[in-house]
Structure formats: C-alpha cells, structure tokens
Write a protein that holds these residues in place. Sequence first.
Motif, PDB file in Angstrom:
ATOM      1  N   ASP A 140      -6.162  16.666  -0.262  1.00 32.33           N
ATOM      2  CA  ASP A 140      -6.719  17.057   1.028  1.00 32.33           C
ATOM      3  C   ASP A 140      -6.225  16.127   2.143  1.00 32.33           C
ATOM      4  N   ARG A 141      -6.564  16.458   3.384  1.00 36.99           N
ATOM      5  CA  ARG A 141      -6.083  15.675   4.543  1.00 36.99           C
ATOM      6  C   ARG A 141      -6.585  14.247   4.502  1.00 36.99           C
ATOM      7  N   PHE A 142      -7.821  14.048   4.020  1.00 33.72           N
ATOM      8  CA  PHE A 142      -8.386  12.703   3.927  1.00 33.72           C
ATOM      9  C   PHE A 142      -7.537  11.840   2.990  1.00 33.72           C
ATOM     10  N   GLU A 143      -7.273  12.357   1.790  1.00 33.71           N
ATOM     11  CA  GLU A 143      -6.458  11.623   0.819  1.00 33.71           C
ATOM     12  C   GLU A 143      -5.047  11.404   1.339  1.00 33.71           C
ATOM     13  N   SER A 144      -4.479  12.413   1.958  1.00 35.66           N
ATOM     14  CA  SER A 144      -3.132  12.328   2.490  1.00 35.66           C
ATOM     15  C   SER A 144      -3.039  11.243   3.562  1.00 35.66           C
ATOM     16  N   ASP A 145      -4.050  11.156   4.411  1.00 34.59           N
ATOM     17  CA  ASP A 145      -4.091  10.148   5.466  1.00 34.59           C
ATOM     18  C   ASP A 145      -4.150   8.749   4.862  1.00 34.59           C
ATOM     19  N   LEU A 146      -4.999   8.563   3.849  1.00 37.02           N
ATOM     20  CA  LEU A 146      -5.097   7.260   3.187  1.00 37.02           C
ATOM     21  C   LEU A 146      -3.788   6.900   2.493  1.00 37.02           C
ATOM     22  N   GLU A 147      -3.176   7.879   1.829  1.00 35.90           N
ATOM     23  CA  GLU A 147      -1.929   7.610   1.121  1.00 35.90           C
ATOM     24  C   GLU A 147      -0.804   7.245   2.088  1.00 35.90           C
ATOM     25  N   GLU A 148      -0.734   7.916   3.219  1.00 34.71           N
ATOM     26  CA  GLU A 148       0.289   7.586   4.217  1.00 34.71           C
ATOM     27  C   GLU A 148       0.093   6.153   4.721  1.00 34.71           C
ATOM     28  N   ALA A 149      -1.154   5.770   4.977  1.00 32.95           N
ATOM     29  CA  ALA A 149      -1.436   4.400   5.417  1.00 32.95           C
ATOM     30  C   ALA A 149      -1.065   3.397   4.328  1.00 32.95           C
ATOM     31  N   ALA A 150      -1.377   3.730   3.072  1.00 31.72           N
ATOM     32  CA  ALA A 150      -1.065   2.835   1.957  1.00 31.72           C
ATOM     33  C   ALA A 150       0.445   2.676   1.785  1.00 31.72           C
ATOM     34  N   ARG A 151       1.194   3.757   1.873  1.00 31.41           N
ATOM     35  CA  ARG A 151       2.658   3.673   1.732  1.00 31.41           C
ATOM     36  C   ARG A 151       3.274   2.815   2.828  1.00 31.41           C
ATOM     37  N   ASP A 152       2.807   3.018   4.053  1.00 28.97           N
ATOM     38  CA  ASP A 152       3.331   2.250   5.178  1.00 28.97           C
ATOM     39  C   ASP A 152       3.053   0.756   4.991  1.00 28.97           C
ATOM     40  N   GLU A 153       1.830   0.421   4.611  1.00 30.40           N
ATOM     41  CA  GLU A 153       1.475  -0.987   4.437  1.00 30.40           C
ATOM     42  C   GLU A 153       2.181  -1.589   3.221  1.00 30.40           C
ATOM     43  N   LEU A 154       2.367  -0.808   2.160  1.00 31.72           N
ATOM     44  CA  LEU A 154       3.085  -1.314   0.992  1.00 31.72           C
ATOM     45  C   LEU A 154       4.530  -1.635   1.364  1.00 31.72           C
ATOM     46  N   ASP A 155       5.152  -0.794   2.177  1.00 29.27           N
ATOM     47  CA  ASP A 155       6.508  -1.088   2.654  1.00 29.27           C
ATOM     48  C   ASP A 155       6.531  -2.415   3.394  1.00 29.27           C
ATOM     49  N   ARG A 156       5.543  -2.644   4.238  1.00 28.59           N
ATOM     50  CA  ARG A 156       5.473  -3.919   4.979  1.00 28.59           C
ATOM     51  C   ARG A 156       5.231  -5.090   4.044  1.00 28.59           C
ATOM     52  N   ALA A 157       4.356  -4.882   3.063  1.00 25.37           N
ATOM     53  CA  ALA A 157       4.015  -5.958   2.123  1.00 25.37           C
ATOM     54  C   ALA A 157       5.221  -6.387   1.296  1.00 25.37           C
ATOM     55  N   CYS A 158       6.200  -5.507   1.175  1.00 26.79           N
ATOM     56  CA  CYS A 158       7.381  -5.797   0.353  1.00 26.79           C
ATOM     57  C   CYS A 158       8.592  -6.224   1.182  1.00 26.79           C
ATOM     58  N   THR A 159       8.414  -6.510   2.461  1.00 28.80           N
ATOM     59  CA  THR A 159       9.561  -6.886   3.288  1.00 28.80           C
ATOM     60  C   THR A 159      10.078  -8.283   2.960  1.00 28.80           C
ATOM     61  N   LEU A 160       9.218  -9.150   2.486  1.00 29.96           N
ATOM     62  CA  LEU A 160       9.679 -10.475   2.081  1.00 29.96           C
ATOM     63  C   LEU A 160      10.304 -10.369   0.697  1.00 29.96           C
ATOM     64  N   GLY A 161      11.273 -11.173   0.439  1.00 30.21           N
ATOM     65  CA  GLY A 161      11.930 -11.171  -0.859  1.00 30.21           C
ATOM     66  C   GLY A 161      11.166 -11.984  -1.888  1.00 30.21           C
ATOM     67  N   TRP A 162      11.665 -11.956  -3.105  1.00 29.81           N
ATOM     68  CA  TRP A 162      11.013 -12.647  -4.210  1.00 29.81           C
ATOM     69  C   TRP A 162      10.843 -14.132  -3.919  1.00 29.81           C
ATOM     70  N   ARG A 163      11.881 -14.772  -3.411  1.00 31.02           N
ATOM     71  CA  ARG A 163      11.820 -16.231  -3.166  1.00 31.02           C
ATOM     72  C   ARG A 163      10.700 -16.598  -2.194  1.00 31.02           C
ATOM     73  N   GLN A 164      10.543 -15.827  -1.120  1.00 28.20           N
ATOM     74  CA  GLN A 164       9.485 -16.113  -0.152  1.00 28.20           C
ATOM     75  C   GLN A 164       8.103 -15.864  -0.757  1.00 28.20           C
ATOM     76  N   LEU A 165       7.964 -14.800  -1.541  1.00 33.08           N
ATOM     77  CA  LEU A 165       6.663 -14.452  -2.103  1.00 33.08           C
ATOM     78  C   LEU A 165       6.272 -15.323  -3.287  1.00 33.08           C
ATOM     79  N   ALA A 166       7.240 -15.790  -4.062  1.00 31.22           N
ATOM     80  CA  ALA A 166       6.934 -16.567  -5.262  1.00 31.22           C
ATOM     81  C   ALA A 166       6.129 -17.817  -4.933  1.00 31.22           C
ATOM     82  N   ALA A 167       6.377 -18.415  -3.794  1.00 30.22           N
ATOM     83  CA  ALA A 167       5.660 -19.628  -3.405  1.00 30.22           C
ATOM     84  C   ALA A 167       4.181 -19.364  -3.134  1.00 30.22           C
TER      85      ALA A 167
END
Length: 90
Positions: free
Chosen positions: A2-29
């Motif tokens: 439904d639209r509610f789930e779709s809206d949440l999933e779109e927000a989650a995908r966008d934020e997950l993309d941002r959360a993964c912008t740093l590489g392994w070396r930066q995140l490992a610390a």
Amino acid sequence: MDRFESDLEEAARDELDRACTLGWRQLAAHTPWGDTFEGFTPGGREVCFERSYLWEGEARGDIRVELTVYQREAYEQGVRLTRTIAREDR
C-alpha cells in the motif's frame, strides 16, 4: 504494497543509500555503532530512522548496515532494509 508501506520503503532506501556513502575504512573505526533520529518520508509522514553498523560476522570483517523506518507509535509496521559493505582489502 500500500501507499503507506511504499512511502516508508522509499524513505528507507534513500537513507540506506546515504548510510552507505562512507567506505569500509571510514566505517570500521566506528563499528559497531547506531543511532535513531526523526525525519520525514517523501510523502511527508513524520517517522523515526534507526541506523546500525554491525560486523557481519567476525570483527573487522564485512559491515552490515541496517536501516529501519517507522512511525513512533508503530515500530512493528516499519520497514527494515539491510546492506553489506565488503571489507576493502579482500
């Protein structure tokens, strides 16, 4: 979905993309680490974003990024996505 789930999933995908912008070396610390913050979905709903960086298996191996988006009063109805950032020197 439904639209509610779709809206949440779109927000989650966008934020997950941002959360993964740093590489392994930066995140490992900073792994393991997590935070929760408030924001809005593309549809304008006020939600919570819960982000975690965890070791996929052994420490200093691959990093699992978990992202959950939910309305404060409805965690169980939230959307959870994960992605793995591979260790760079393999």
